[in-house]
Design an enzyme around this catalytic site. Sequence first.
Site, PDB file in Angstrom:
ATOM      1  N   TYR A 135     -31.096-106.753   8.853  1.00 15.69           N
ATOM      2  CA  TYR A 135     -30.600-107.456  10.032  1.00 15.69           C
ATOM      3  C   TYR A 135     -29.275-108.102   9.628  1.00 15.69           C
ATOM      4  CZ  TYR A 135     -30.914-110.698  14.111  1.00 15.69           C
ATOM      5  OH  TYR A 135     -30.700-111.427  15.264  1.00 15.69           O
ATOM      6  N   LYS A 163     -29.978-103.535  12.052  1.00 19.56           N
ATOM      7  CA  LYS A 163     -29.728-104.217  13.328  1.00 19.56           C
ATOM      8  C   LYS A 163     -28.395-104.918  13.125  1.00 19.56           C
ATOM      9  CE  LYS A 163     -31.570-107.618  16.595  1.00 19.56           C
ATOM     10  NZ  LYS A 163     -30.459-108.575  16.654  1.00 19.56           N
TER      11      LYS A 163
END
Length: 295
Positions: A135, A163
């Site tokens: 992330y 992400k």
Amino acid sequence: MTANLSGILPAVVTPLDEYGVFLPTAMERLCASVYAAGVDGLYVCGQTGEGLQQAPEQRKRVTEVAVKATPKGKTVIVHIGAASTGTAIELARHAERAGAQAVSSLPPAGSYSMDEVRAYYRAIAESVSIPLLVYFFPAFAAAPKSLGDLLSLCEIPNVAGLKFTSTDLYTMGELKRQGAVIYNGFDEILVAGLLMGADGGIGSFYNVCPQWFVELYQATRRGDWAAARAAQARVNEIITIGLRYPVQSAVKEILRWLGLDCGVCALPRRQLSPAEIVSLREAIEVSPLAALKIS
């Protein structure tokens, strides 16, 4: 293992009562609502889902309810980031046992070196057989920073991609060119992220108008970029309103008006003041969202 890592995944809120206790029935209703809109899966216990504000055992329960509420063929990605590597590994292993298709993690918050961050992700990746998504949110942690840092994380076995919550779309494009799975993380530039090669999107406002994000994504899949830009402009009207307030609290307030009461946000996130609730409601009632059922 990465075949289903694409499409539109709401970063679902976690329904919580005033004491921060998980509300499973409300979660089931929220999942049913976004799946009815045609989304491709869920991103659970991330920043929007307030995972870092919840105890590990409650995060496990949220994961279990989300997986159970997910139709066959859809994708559940569980954010398992934590202050300690051991807790992150515990949550990752639980997510795999529960039936999630992938796990994801923010880097540990604080002034950790890139070597320490790499070791954190390597330990998680080695602990499970389902894919791990880094992330990337540079506003959250000091490392990783550069394209080279991110490429080095993608070289870790079992790290599928990222992400990507950054406006640096050049770096996003380079990561995609190197074969990483990419989910665009900023709702307001989803169409740009998809143009640069992102496989899908994960976002907060997907909770309140998931069908519009699905429409945007589908328009890009068929090459209708004019329709995709129009869909982005429509959702950005809602985002512009929501960004005037604490986003998680605003999203939960809008969901309540849409008939999906997801409770309140966990402390230390503040709730909207009475005046903010009034101003938010007034803005939403003259926005494109007013076309949806608002109680």
